[in-house]
Design an enzyme around this catalytic site. Structure first.
Site, short mmCIF file in Angstrom:
data_model
loop_
_atom_site.label_atom_id
_atom_site.label_comp_id
_atom_site.label_asym_id
_atom_site.label_seq_id
_atom_site.Cartn_x
_atom_site.Cartn_y
_atom_site.Cartn_z
N ASP A 124 1.10 4.29 -2.81
CA ASP A 124 0.90 5.70 -2.49
C ASP A 124 2.05 6.57 -3.00
OD1 ASP A 124 -1.38 4.88 -1.24
OD2 ASP A 124 -0.65 5.14 0.80
N SER A 158 -7.37 3.38 -2.97
CA SER A 158 -6.04 3.72 -2.52
C SER A 158 -5.17 4.22 -3.66
CB SER A 158 -5.36 2.53 -1.85
OG SER A 158 -5.12 1.51 -2.78
N GLU A 171 0.83 -1.20 0.00
CA GLU A 171 0.00 0.00 0.00
C GLU A 171 0.86 1.25 0.00
OE1 GLU A 171 -2.42 2.31 -0.71
OE2 GLU A 171 -3.58 0.55 -0.13
#
Length: 642
Positions: free
Chosen positions: A294, A560, A290
């Site tokens: 990002d 996300s 994750e």
């Protein structure tokens, strides 16, 4: 570069619930747990005391003025010290709290914003301080061990007039990263040339050289094509002089990001990633991918912006402290996060011993985040949070859904911290593509739509068999908050709704039968989410690089991806306008309310698709919010002061 890509392999049982299949990985405080007795007295914990703000109503009014053209304080953002002087705790108040903590044998560290005081100590000390006993609990669902107060903690009377809330007494909450992989048995098929050509036309007909043009293998270059970012690049707007911040709950390998940018042929500023480890920092673990997403997405959209990564342990205390640090440092011009939990997990009914199942008051964490977000807004820092990947039923990814013993109902819910009115909630769409499975026919999504996998569910039910595959309720998170009231910027927006009636979280207890844990308020005039949406469907998703997950992956998506993309877009706007953008929401809602949709406006309406409950419409809808972006047009409006 794409010849070597492979689809991430996922096991798919006959009863697959895409996110629910891994629900045991991410603990939630709505799950039953066994009290294992008093927690070790000498166990160390980090507790943050959030102090009461001064003149909070005036603060909110000042924030509105900073993003309202023509106002006396338009674009007059405050420094951290100015915030501390005008709205934070006084020196005398802070000294009193510090003195009290010292008397209890606890150290203290004051944030420069005067918003909070961090302290470390043992669970025994904190139990005494807050007049409670802190116990160890073991989740009966997944074996997760955590500590939390056995009875409701009480703020010490000596400082209760200064301290609003304390975070860190419980390590129960473990937040979820909001990214999703495409199911292994769902073949992408051949991209539809016509619909992809229409997508290119909608982005001004320009082509980014780093784009793949292949659904499931999209890059930040494709994002630029879809949402008309390329005109900014052509004018040298690449994020120079801007800093993007990432708040995350897993550490990562920075080389993942540099490898991604290099592999897609993207020129970037060298040596631009800085890591800040808060509360000892986070581990490199199953959530590290994750963080890689990002950084790759935000830093890819704005290739010459600096990137600040704040990582902390995956607890409420860690999450709050990382955000507080990022905002108090006030270096990042914009900040995104892709982690969250259902808003209702913060309610007293699920956290406070003896609370009524109708008690939707905040147990403390929502208020802590809110104070931080207010500070960010007045400092001009734009904040973005992924709205979740469980469609309109946010608890499904954490708790699953069913009617059998040990299962939960799925009320309509939204995700936190995205539901806070002072952060921009990033939702998800599906961009045009064609798909097929097995011997079934080829089907097409012909226009950008609300992301919800019921379109795949219907396909599977028709051509494979009813109930063979269960994708409920994967899709872009959205709905109505039942804690935060409708904010001023949504007051005149067509399509804003109230909460639905008859929504409850019920657990079918093996011994007691169906037990209503929480009854949600009906017709609550709450904050609607999301605000802005971009492509998030894994079927029209992306590649990314994650060492922890095996290297180069494709067929990845989730909101996300959208939150950091908006973060990167803000860095571009920061360079182009010459100033921080501030809180997006009042500005984009005003633009949409005044100018609507059209070739010259910053927004594209999303009229098709749904997130299992809320449908696309030529107005605001709870599937995508205002809609998707035309970034070049948004830039024109912001530079003109609209």
């Amino acid at each position: 570069m794409f010849a070597t890509l492979h689809r991430k392999s996922l096991s798919l049982s006959l009863s697959l619930l895409l996110a629910g299949a891994s629900a045991g990985t991410w603990a939630a405080n709505a799950t039953p747990a066994v009290d294992a007795g008093t927690a070790p007295a000498n166990q160390t914990a980090h507790v943050t005391l959030f102090l009461k703000l001064h003149n909070e109503a005036a603060l909110e009014d000042y924030i509105r003025q900073t993003v309202t053209p023509g106002s006396a304080h338009y674009q007059q953002f405050l420094t951290t010290s100015q915030f501390a002087q005008q709205y934070g705790a006084t020196d005398a108040e802070i000294a009193r709290v510090q003195s009290y903590l010292r008397s209890q044998g606890l150290s203290s560290e004051v944030l420069p914003s005067h918003l909070a005081i961090r302290t470390s100590g043992t669970l025994s000390q904190f139990g005494k301080l807050f007049q409670t006993s802190i116990h160890t609990y073991v989740s009966s669902q997944n074996g997760h061990r955590f500590h939390k107060p056995a009875i409701s903690p009480q703020l010490p009377s000596a400082i209760a007039d200064v301290v609003d809330v304390a975070t860190g007494l419980s390590s129960e909450k473990v937040y979820r990263p909001h990214h999703v992989s495409t199911p292994a048995l769902t073949a992408l098929g051949t991209p539809n040339a016509k619909t992809n050509a229409l997508a290119a036309k909608s982005s001004g007909g320009s082509s980014n050289p780093t784009a793949s043009g292949v659904p499931g293998q999209y890059t930040v270059g494709d994002v630029a094509n879809f949402y008309n970012i390329n005109p900014l690049y052509k004018h040298g707007v690449v994020g120079k002089g801007s800093t993007v911040g990432i708040v995350t709950l897993s550490n990562f390998y920075p080389s993942d990001a540099t490898t991604y940018w290099s592999d897609i042929g993207l020129a970037t500023k060298p040596n631009r990633i800085t890591q800040v480890h808060v509360d000892g920092g986070a581990a490199i673990d199953g959530g590290s991918g994750e963080t890689s997403i990002d950084v790759e997405q935000s830093g890819g959209v704005a290739p010459y912006a600096d990137v600040l990564v704040y990582d902390s342990p995956n607890t409420t205390a860690g999450y709050v402290d990382a955000f507080a640090q990022a905002v108090s440092d006030n270096v990042a011009d914009s900040i995104s996060t892709s982690w969250g939990l259902p808003e209702i997990f913060n309610f007293a009914a699920l956290n406070v011993t003896g609370a009524s199942n109708t008690d939707t008051s905040d147990a403390g964490d929502l208020r802590a985040f809110h104070k931080i977000f207010l500070e960010a807004a007045v400092q001009g820092q734009s904040l973005f949070a992924a709205s979740g990947d469980s469609g309109a039923y946010d608890t499904v990814r954490d708790l699953g859904v069913g009617t059998g013993v040990g299962q939960y109902t799925a009320p309509l819910t939204v995700d936190s911290p995205a539901s806070d009115p002072f952060i921009t909630a990033a939702g998800g769409t599906t961009t045009p593509y064609s798909y097929a499975f097995g011997t079934g026919p080829t089907k097409s999504i012909t226009q950008e739509s609300v992301w919800g996998w019921d379109y795949l569910q219907n396909y599977f039910d028709t051509y494979i068999g009813p109930g063979v595959v269960n994708l409920f309720s994967s899709g872009g998170g959205g709905g109505v908050s039942v804690y935060w009231h409708k904010p001023f910027y949504q007051a005149f927006t067509d399509g804003i709704r109230r909460s639905q009636p008859n929504q409850s979280l019920v657990y079918n207890d093996p011994s007691a039968g169906p037990t209503t844990l929480l009854k949600l308020p009906s017709h609550f005039e709450g904050r609607n989410v999301p605000d802005i949406s971009l492509n998030a469907d894994p079927e029209t998703g992306y590649i990314f690089v994650s060492t922890v997950d095996g290297g180069l992956l494709s067929g990845e998506g989730g909101t996300s991806f959208v939150a950091p993309q908006l973060n990167g877009i803000t860095a571009l706007l920061r360079q182009s306008t010459g100033h921080r953008i501030g809180l997006w929401n009042p500005q984009v809602y005003a633009l949409q309310n005044i100018f609507g949709y059209g070739w010259f406006t910053p927004f594209k309406s999303i009229r098709a698709g749904d997130n299992w409950f809320y449908y696309g419409a030529p107005r605001y809808n709870q599937g995508v919010g205002i809609g998707a972006l035309d970034v070049a047009n948004l830039d024109v409006f912001l530079r003109s002061g609209f």
